[in-house]
Design an enzyme around this catalytic site. Structure first.
Site, PDB file in Angstrom:
ATOM      1  N   LYS A 174       2.975  -3.295   5.728  1.00 20.40           N
ATOM      2  CA  LYS A 174       3.023  -3.100   4.275  1.00 20.40           C
ATOM      3  C   LYS A 174       4.409  -2.631   3.816  1.00 20.40           C
ATOM      4  O   LYS A 174       4.773  -2.830   2.655  1.00 20.40           O
ATOM      5  CB  LYS A 174       1.934  -2.111   3.829  1.00 20.40           C
ATOM      6  CG  LYS A 174       0.499  -2.680   3.912  1.00 20.40           C
ATOM      7  CD  LYS A 174       0.315  -3.924   3.066  1.00 20.40           C
ATOM      8  CE  LYS A 174      -1.148  -4.224   2.737  1.00 20.40           C
ATOM      9  NZ  LYS A 174      -1.318  -5.523   2.062  1.00 20.40           N
ATOM     10  N   TYR A 201      -0.479  -1.200  10.217  1.00 23.07           N
ATOM     11  CA  TYR A 201      -0.684  -1.560   8.796  1.00 23.07           C
ATOM     12  C   TYR A 201       0.486  -1.076   7.940  1.00 23.07           C
ATOM     13  O   TYR A 201       1.015  -1.824   7.110  1.00 23.07           O
ATOM     14  CB  TYR A 201      -1.999  -0.923   8.348  1.00 23.07           C
ATOM     15  CG  TYR A 201      -2.380  -1.128   6.893  1.00 23.07           C
ATOM     16  CD1 TYR A 201      -2.868  -2.352   6.453  1.00 23.07           C
ATOM     17  CD2 TYR A 201      -2.302  -0.084   5.974  1.00 23.07           C
ATOM     18  CE1 TYR A 201      -3.250  -2.527   5.125  1.00 23.07           C
ATOM     19  CE2 TYR A 201      -2.685  -0.247   4.653  1.00 23.07           C
ATOM     20  CZ  TYR A 201      -3.162  -1.472   4.239  1.00 23.07           C
ATOM     21  OH  TYR A 201      -3.542  -1.650   2.929  1.00 23.07           O
ATOM     22  N   SER A 231       0.856  -1.182   0.000  1.00 26.78           N
ATOM     23  CA  SER A 231       0.000   0.000   0.000  1.00 26.78           C
ATOM     24  C   SER A 231       0.893   1.232   0.000  1.00 26.78           C
ATOM     25  O   SER A 231       2.038   1.178   0.477  1.00 26.78           O
ATOM     26  CB  SER A 231      -0.825  -0.021   1.293  1.00 26.78           C
ATOM     27  OG  SER A 231      -1.379   1.249   1.549  1.00 26.78           O
TER      28      SER A 231
END
Ligand SMILES: NC(=O)c1ccc[n+]([C@@H]2O[C@H](COP(=O)([O-])OP(=O)(O)OC[C@H]3O[C@@H](n4cnc5c(N)ncnc54)[C@H](O)[C@@H]3O)[C@@H](O)[C@H]2O)c1
Length: 277
Positions: free
Chosen positions: A170, A166, A153
């Site tokens: 990522k 997150y 991402s």
């Protein structure tokens, strides 16, 4: 006309919905036989049915990628059902946001488990299979290129407030991609990464009252992102719109076709031209 991925065996995690679903349908449409995974058996079965109805081949392997025994079962399904393994797409995931002072250990590890440990275990389980196939092909004087595509991402490349868990996971998958590109070159396997910006899926779509949630790995997780934030992001995207799951699948497809056989260790941003936050 011969399809680009005729005869290939592809595995796609989290392919019951959203981007994973579009990737699975795209690969199947180009001739790949696909192992469909999702936490939720219903959506996984629906994608298998959709692929079969269109004349393709698919089998479901439902369950959480975060389960310790999942990787062996997933790779085993491909080998037992289709006797091969050519493409692995590590896509399954979700977000569980909070600012760092409010983020619990559970939130932290949930993101590390699904976005980082799960791909690690899947690729670790795949290695002996790929090594065996590559060795047999070399002995037969053949060279067959296999493909891994990991999903990251822009949060992993540039950071995103409220997503320490997150974004860290990522970012980690980018490191894993570059490392395995080096380890697996001798196995004729390319390892690349696609980092998405804003793709319109269940993960990002806001609901009217903001109360939508889903039960993921036994926890009730809030879905959707603040609509004002998404509208602001859409205005900043050079192409002027959030991406569709088909847009997202196209970027993965580029790494799966023979034309990218000499491209490895790369992270491609699929973000409508956005190059940072
Ligand atoms: N949508 C975006 O804007 C965006 C941006 C950047 C990265 N991504 C990444 O793309 C990937 C796909 O996201 P999406 O937008 O299609 O979301 P989505 O919610 O539409 O689909 C994700 C699917 O993964 C499944 N899943 C979640 N946890 C799982 C688990 N533990 N085991 C197996 N399946 C699981 C869900 O059930 C769901 O069907 C994710 O890795 C996400 O982080 C998405």
């Amino acid at each position: 006309m011969t399809k680009k991925l005729e005869g290939k065996v592809a595995l796609v995690t989290g392919s019951g919905r959203g981007i994973g679903r579009a990737i699975a349908i795209k690969l199947a449409g180009e001739g790949a036989r696909v192992v469909i995974n999702d936490l939720d058996a219903g959506p996984a079965a629906e994608v298998v049915d959709a692929i079969r109805a269109a004349g393709g081949e698919a089998v479901a392997c439902a369950g959480s990628v975060a389960a310790p025994d999942f990787a062996e079962r997933f790779i085993g399904t491909a080998v037992e059902t289709y006797k091969g393994l050519d493409i692995i797409v590590n896509n399954a995931g979700y977000t569980w946001d909070n600012v760092i002072q409010k983020m619990t250990d559970e939130q932290w590890y949930a993101m590390i488990d699904v976005h980082l440990t799960a791909p690690f275990r899947i690729l670790r389980a795949a290695q002996p299979v790929i090594r065996g196939l590559a060795k047999a092909e070399a002995e037969a004087g053949q060279r067959k290129v296999r493909k891994v595509v990991n999903i990251s991402s822009m949060a992993g490349l540039f950071g995103n407030a409220g997503q320490a868990n997150y974004a860290t996971a990522k970012a980690g998958i980018v490191g894993m991609t570059m490392t395995l590109a080096k380890e697996w070159g001798r196995l004729n396997t390319t390892v690349n990464c696609v980092a998405y910006g804003y793709i319109k899926t269940r993960l990002t779509e806001a609901t009217a009252d903001g109360s939508a949630s889903a039960n993921i790995d036994g926890r009730e997780i809030k879905l959707g992102v603040n609509p004002d934030l998404m509208a602001m992001m859409e205005r900043a995207i050079p192409l002027g719109r959030g991406g569709t799951p088909d847009d997202a699948a196209g970027a993965v497809y580029l790494f799966c076709i023979p034309e990218s056989d000499y491209v490895s260790g790369q992270t491609l941003m699929c973000s409508g031209g956005l190059t940072g936050f």
